[in-house]
Design an enzyme around this catalytic site. Structure first.
Site, PDB file in Angstrom:
ATOM      1  N   TYR A   1       4.740  26.156 -11.851  1.00  0.00           N
ATOM      2  CA  TYR A   1       5.264  27.014 -10.788  1.00  0.00           C
ATOM      3  C   TYR A   1       6.434  26.335 -10.061  1.00  0.00           C
ATOM      4  O   TYR A   1       6.376  25.169  -9.691  1.00  0.00           O
ATOM      5  CB  TYR A   1       4.176  27.366  -9.765  1.00  0.00           C
ATOM      6  CG  TYR A   1       4.741  28.148  -8.602  1.00  0.00           C
ATOM      7  CD1 TYR A   1       5.081  29.489  -8.764  1.00  0.00           C
ATOM      8  CD2 TYR A   1       4.974  27.545  -7.368  1.00  0.00           C
ATOM      9  CE1 TYR A   1       5.641  30.208  -7.719  1.00  0.00           C
ATOM     10  CE2 TYR A   1       5.530  28.261  -6.315  1.00  0.00           C
ATOM     11  CZ  TYR A   1       5.860  29.595  -6.501  1.00  0.00           C
ATOM     12  OH  TYR A   1       6.417  30.302  -5.471  1.00  0.00           O
TER      13      TYR A   1
ATOM     14  N   HIS B   1      17.061  34.722  -0.986  1.00  0.00           N
ATOM     15  CA  HIS B   1      16.226  34.462   0.183  1.00  0.00           C
ATOM     16  C   HIS B   1      17.040  34.263   1.467  1.00  0.00           C
ATOM     17  O   HIS B   1      16.459  34.178   2.556  1.00  0.00           O
ATOM     18  CB  HIS B   1      15.345  33.235  -0.059  1.00  0.00           C
ATOM     19  CG  HIS B   1      14.194  33.494  -0.985  1.00  0.00           C
ATOM     20  ND1 HIS B   1      14.332  34.129  -2.195  1.00  0.00           N
ATOM     21  CD2 HIS B   1      12.863  33.190  -0.875  1.00  0.00           C
ATOM     22  CE1 HIS B   1      13.147  34.205  -2.793  1.00  0.00           C
ATOM     23  NE2 HIS B   1      12.245  33.650  -2.023  1.00  0.00           N
TER      24      HIS B   1
ATOM     25  N   ASN C   1      11.732  25.834   0.978  1.00  0.00           N
ATOM     26  CA  ASN C   1      10.309  25.878   1.273  1.00  0.00           C
ATOM     27  C   ASN C   1       9.970  24.774   2.270  1.00  0.00           C
ATOM     28  O   ASN C   1      10.494  23.670   2.179  1.00  0.00           O
ATOM     29  CB  ASN C   1       9.513  25.672  -0.022  1.00  0.00           C
ATOM     30  CG  ASN C   1       8.212  26.432  -0.023  1.00  0.00           C
ATOM     31  OD1 ASN C   1       7.640  26.663   1.035  1.00  0.00           O
ATOM     32  ND2 ASN C   1       7.749  26.801  -1.199  1.00  0.00           N
TER      33      ASN C   1
ATOM     34  N   TYR D   1      -3.810  26.261  47.067  1.00  0.00           N
ATOM     35  CA  TYR D   1      -3.994  25.687  45.729  1.00  0.00           C
ATOM     36  C   TYR D   1      -2.684  25.190  45.125  1.00  0.00           C
ATOM     37  O   TYR D   1      -2.659  24.198  44.401  1.00  0.00           O
ATOM     38  CB  TYR D   1      -4.584  26.739  44.782  1.00  0.00           C
ATOM     39  CG  TYR D   1      -6.048  27.028  44.963  1.00  0.00           C
ATOM     40  CD1 TYR D   1      -6.777  26.495  46.022  1.00  0.00           C
ATOM     41  CD2 TYR D   1      -6.714  27.852  44.060  1.00  0.00           C
ATOM     42  CE1 TYR D   1      -8.119  26.771  46.178  1.00  0.00           C
ATOM     43  CE2 TYR D   1      -8.059  28.135  44.202  1.00  0.00           C
ATOM     44  CZ  TYR D   1      -8.762  27.598  45.263  1.00  0.00           C
ATOM     45  OH  TYR D   1     -10.087  27.877  45.405  1.00  0.00           O
TER      46      TYR D   1
ATOM     47  N   ARG E   1      -2.391  21.612  46.634  1.00  0.00           N
ATOM     48  CA  ARG E   1      -3.429  20.604  46.413  1.00  0.00           C
ATOM     49  C   ARG E   1      -3.988  20.589  44.991  1.00  0.00           C
ATOM     50  O   ARG E   1      -4.589  19.604  44.579  1.00  0.00           O
ATOM     51  CB  ARG E   1      -4.565  20.771  47.426  1.00  0.00           C
ATOM     52  CG  ARG E   1      -5.383  22.043  47.349  1.00  0.00           C
ATOM     53  CD  ARG E   1      -6.406  22.026  48.479  1.00  0.00           C
ATOM     54  NE  ARG E   1      -6.985  23.316  48.735  1.00  0.00           N
ATOM     55  CZ  ARG E   1      -8.221  23.672  48.411  1.00  0.00           C
ATOM     56  NH1 ARG E   1      -9.008  22.812  47.779  1.00  0.00           N
ATOM     57  NH2 ARG E   1      -8.673  24.868  48.718  1.00  0.00           N
TER      58      ARG E   1
ATOM     59  N   PHE F   1       3.155  24.759   3.024  1.00  0.00           N
ATOM     60  CA  PHE F   1       4.197  25.522   3.715  1.00  0.00           C
ATOM     61  C   PHE F   1       3.632  26.398   4.823  1.00  0.00           C
ATOM     62  O   PHE F   1       4.389  26.948   5.618  1.00  0.00           O
ATOM     63  CB  PHE F   1       4.945  26.404   2.709  1.00  0.00           C
ATOM     64  CG  PHE F   1       4.024  27.212   1.833  1.00  0.00           C
ATOM     65  CD1 PHE F   1       3.250  28.243   2.343  1.00  0.00           C
ATOM     66  CD2 PHE F   1       3.912  26.915   0.478  1.00  0.00           C
ATOM     67  CE1 PHE F   1       2.399  28.979   1.531  1.00  0.00           C
ATOM     68  CE2 PHE F   1       3.067  27.646  -0.343  1.00  0.00           C
ATOM     69  CZ  PHE F   1       2.304  28.679   0.190  1.00  0.00           C
TER      70      PHE F   1
ATOM     71  N   GLU G   1       1.418  36.815  -0.308  1.00  0.00           N
ATOM     72  CA  GLU G   1       1.407  35.996   0.910  1.00  0.00           C
ATOM     73  C   GLU G   1       0.765  36.837   2.007  1.00  0.00           C
ATOM     74  O   GLU G   1       1.437  37.459   2.824  1.00  0.00           O
ATOM     75  CB  GLU G   1       2.833  35.562   1.235  1.00  0.00           C
ATOM     76  CG  GLU G   1       3.388  34.662   0.128  1.00  0.00           C
ATOM     77  CD  GLU G   1       4.904  34.735  -0.021  1.00  0.00           C
ATOM     78  OE1 GLU G   1       5.555  35.303   0.862  1.00  0.00           O
ATOM     79  OE2 GLU G   1       5.418  34.231  -1.034  1.00  0.00           O
TER      80      GLU G   1
END
Length: 515
Positions: A54, A84, A196, A281, A284, A330, A415
């Site tokens: 791959y 991409h 990637n 608050y 303090r 990734f 994905e």
């Protein structure tokens, strides 16, 4: 970029990432070359063997089952980069792109990505010659790597797209010509290795962390100054209170607040016969709120330092066995969680600051003139700056919703769970800017409040802060155009000018700084 850092891949401390973000230049430690060469040789052996692996000789994502012939491998890598490079939106800030490039450089240099030494050398040279790719800031979901933004980086490396050189935007071809560089022809796996990984999300998260750290430290100073303006008590910062609880950030911030106020004549003036029993608050509980924010920031910093020194592309090459193993490094879930933590922290830093400003403008709570003006009614004083602070705090609250709980399937459901780290990290700089404006408004209000106590003076540390403010912004007597005052005060916050030169050591987020 006068400072040049030598980066040892896998062992870069947070302080160096901060320096890169602030403009330092980089070079790789020469010891990285051997591992890179061995990794590239493993890829060559896989290609020569011809078995499908791959990312080397197959398609990508849902197309992983498609075998690619040897003569098409260069085209395969070029195509993945071009296809991409599909980001949209405004360009990333140049300093964040440079940080992303440095993160990618040290990741690839660990010898687990299969790229050639000359590819690494080009990325290093681009950093050194200030060739900064134009990278649209939107398009990553934080899994399968930050594919779109990193593809825009890789596109410039093959001579496609645009880049800034010395801040001037031009074509990648012109940028390389001006810098004296040559574009790459990508080898097997190199396109995938470049696009990637989690470097986009991590760069934005680190940038957010560094900006929030500056705001946090300024907020400790303005918080102490607000206590002085309201003639509040330093008893809530007594170390016995905090040691009995044991929270480290709380202990550290209480100690800083005590030290910032030490020796204050304003404090001494109301130590006896003060009818008030407890402060609000927002005064303090500063150690409890700011200390918790510090702990969260440090936890996020630890996660991000680990991520910055890791390898997050896929597949990974292991030179000891000659294998390329496909996994899921990734997936940016650690970065997403860290970004969400930082978003909550900066939201709370701004929130409690705005409450201090609101308290100071209210005469029933502060004992000061209404809206901090000597002539309330004729003048509105700090009425609307407090409204602005409230608006910014609400905006940060809306942005603080955790990005990591969201997911949307991509790539034809291959994905099917993503981190949204890119969204979570990208919002942080804007949130830090909002918080810096809120702290700047508090600085103005607290300084104005202390002016009403003249001739009494605060501590030496806080008087130094007041002098820094008054060198830029005079005391408000009658209403004037307020916007420039706010711009000047916020600039002091963002530049770290309030904390520069202080004898008080303010806590930071570095992993080695946990006192």
């Amino acid at each position: 970029m006068s400072t040049t850092l030598t980066l040892l891949p896998g062992h870069v401390p947070l302080a160096q990432w901060r320096q890169i973000y602030r403009g330092a230049n980089v070079r790789l430690d020469a010891s990285a070359q051997a591992a890179v060469l061995r990794s590239a040789q493993v890829v060559d052996a896989i290609v020569a063997k011809g078995e499908p692996v791959y990312g080397i000789n197959t398609g990508f994502g849902k197309l992983a089952s498609v075998r690619i012939e040897r003569e098409d491998l260069e085209t395969l890598q070029r195509n993945i980069v071009l296809s991409h490079a599909a980001g949209v939106g405004e360009p990333m800030p140049a300093n964040v792109v440079r940080l992303m490039m440095a993160l990618k450089l040290t990741s690839l240099a660990q010898g687990a990505s299969g790229i050639r030494p000359q590819t690494l050398a080009l990325l290093e040279a681009m950093l050194q010659k200030d060739v900064v790719p134009v990278v649209p800031c939107q398009g990553s979901v934080g899994a399968s790597g930050d594919l779109a933004p990193l593809s825009h980086l890789a596109s410039v490396m093959i001579g496609v797209g645009e880049a800034f050189v010395g801040g001037v935007r031009m074509s990648a071809e012109a940028a390389f010509e001006q810098a004296g560089l040559q574009p790459l022809v990508l080898g097997a796996k190199e396109g995938l290795a470049l696009l990637n990984g989690t470097q986009y999300s991590t760069a934005y998260a680190l940038a957010g962390l560094f900006e929030i750290e500056v705001v946090f430290q300024a907020a400790l100073v303005t918080g102490a100054l607000s206590v002085e303006a309201a003639k509040g008590s330093d008893t809530p910062f007594d170390p016995r209170i905090h040691s009995i609880r044991g929270q480290r950030g709380q202990i550290a911030t209480a100690a800083v607040l005590r030290e910032l106020m030490q020796g204050s004549a304003i404090r001494e003036s109301h130590r006896d016969n003060d009818v008030r029993v407890q402060d609000p608050y927002c005064l303090r509980c500063q150690p409890q709120v700011m200390g918790a924010a510090l702990d969260v920031m440090r936890q996020a910093a630890t996660t991000l330092e680990i991520e910055a020194n890791g390898v997050s592309d896929n597949p990974l090459v292991f030179t000891d066995t000659g294998e390329a193993l496909s996994g899921g490094n990734f997936h940016a879930e650690p970065v997403a969680f860290a970004a969400d933590m930082l978003a909550m922290a900066v939201c709370e830093i701004g929130s409690i600051s705005e409450r201090r400003t609101a308290m100071l403008v209210d005469p029933a709570l502060s004992g000061l003139p209404a809206f901090l003006t000597p002539k309330p009614g004729l003048n509105s004083g700090f009425m609307i700056p407090q409204v602005t602070a409230a608006a910014l705090v609400s905006e940060n609250k809306q942005r603080a919703y955790p990005a990591s709980v969201d997911s949307i399937p991509t790539s034809a459901n291959q994905e099917d769970h993503v981190s949204m780290a890119a969204h979570g990290a990208r919002r942080l700089i804007a949130m830090a800017e909002n918080a810096a404006n809120v702290i700047g408004i508090e600085l103005l209000a607290a300084g104005q409040g202390c002016d009403f106590h003249a001739p009494l003076r605060s501590s030496s540390a806080l008087e130094q802060v007041r002098s820094t403010l008054r060198a830029q912004v005079p005391t408000l007597v009658d209403d004037r155009y307020f916007h420039p005052d706010m711009v000047a005060a916020t600039a002091l916050v963002r530049a770290g000018a309030l904390t520069a030169g202080l004898s008080v050591q303010l806590p930071g987020v570095d992993v080695t700084d946990k006192a």
